[in-house]
Design a protein around this motif. Sequence first.
Motif, short mmCIF file in Angstrom:
data_model
loop_
_atom_site.label_atom_id
_atom_site.label_comp_id
_atom_site.label_asym_id
_atom_site.label_seq_id
_atom_site.Cartn_x
_atom_site.Cartn_y
_atom_site.Cartn_z
N UNK A 255 34.71 37.32 0.72
CA UNK A 255 36.00 37.00 1.34
C UNK A 255 37.02 36.57 0.28
N UNK A 256 36.58 35.77 -0.71
CA UNK A 256 37.49 35.31 -1.77
C UNK A 256 37.97 36.48 -2.63
N UNK A 257 37.08 37.43 -2.90
CA UNK A 257 37.47 38.59 -3.71
C UNK A 257 38.52 39.42 -2.99
N UNK A 258 38.32 39.67 -1.70
CA UNK A 258 39.30 40.45 -0.95
C UNK A 258 40.65 39.74 -0.86
N UNK A 259 40.63 38.43 -0.73
CA UNK A 259 41.89 37.67 -0.69
C UNK A 259 42.60 37.74 -2.05
N UNK B 213 22.13 30.95 0.06
CA UNK B 213 22.59 31.98 -0.88
C UNK B 213 23.30 33.12 -0.13
N UNK B 214 22.78 33.54 1.01
CA UNK B 214 23.43 34.60 1.80
C UNK B 214 24.80 34.15 2.29
N UNK B 215 24.91 32.91 2.71
CA UNK B 215 26.21 32.39 3.13
C UNK B 215 27.22 32.36 1.99
N UNK B 216 26.75 32.00 0.80
CA UNK B 216 27.63 31.98 -0.36
C UNK B 216 28.09 33.38 -0.75
N UNK B 217 27.21 34.37 -0.57
CA UNK B 217 27.60 35.75 -0.85
C UNK B 217 28.73 36.19 0.06
N UNK B 218 28.66 35.84 1.33
CA UNK B 218 29.74 36.19 2.27
C UNK B 218 31.05 35.50 1.89
N UNK B 219 30.97 34.24 1.48
CA UNK B 219 32.18 33.52 1.06
C UNK B 219 32.79 34.15 -0.20
N UNK B 220 31.95 34.57 -1.13
CA UNK B 220 32.44 35.19 -2.35
C UNK B 220 33.15 36.51 -2.05
#
Length: 154
Positions: free
Chosen positions: A95-99, A86-93
């Motif tokens: 990054x996607x928002x900033x992109x 879940x923590x890894x998915x939060x980091x990916x989310x």
Amino acid sequence: MSRKKDQPGTFELLTQLPQQIVTLAKVEYDNAKREIVSKAKKAGIGAGSIVIALFFLFFMLEALVIAAIAALALVWPWWLAALVVAAGLLLLAAAAIFAGIALIRRGNPVPEETLDRVGHDLAAMSEVRVNAEPSVPRSSPQRMPQAGAEGNWR
């Protein structure tokens, strides 16, 4: 220097000036609308692409999350494995928002080309000087032009 008969006089040119300014403003308004619509379409297509990609990513990530939790559950307790994933998915989310924000900002709908043209038009109009230097010396009496006489008067 005399003017040709088919050339408009000063007063005719001055009476045409307001209409020409109105026409110029209408044309620049239409250009600005066209430019904004073009940039908005590009931003909309970019946002739509992000939404479609996120739709497919959601289902792919669902399968990967299950696989990651199952793999980590072999080493750690299942709750710890789920927490790490879940923590890894939060980091990916994040990054996607900033992109996505960066892509949407590129589609800025400000009609920059039209604003530049209007600025050049205003600068050109501000350089026009009326009666900046008198053509007749001050010592000689000035006479008014007569109707039908040669010159740039009508």
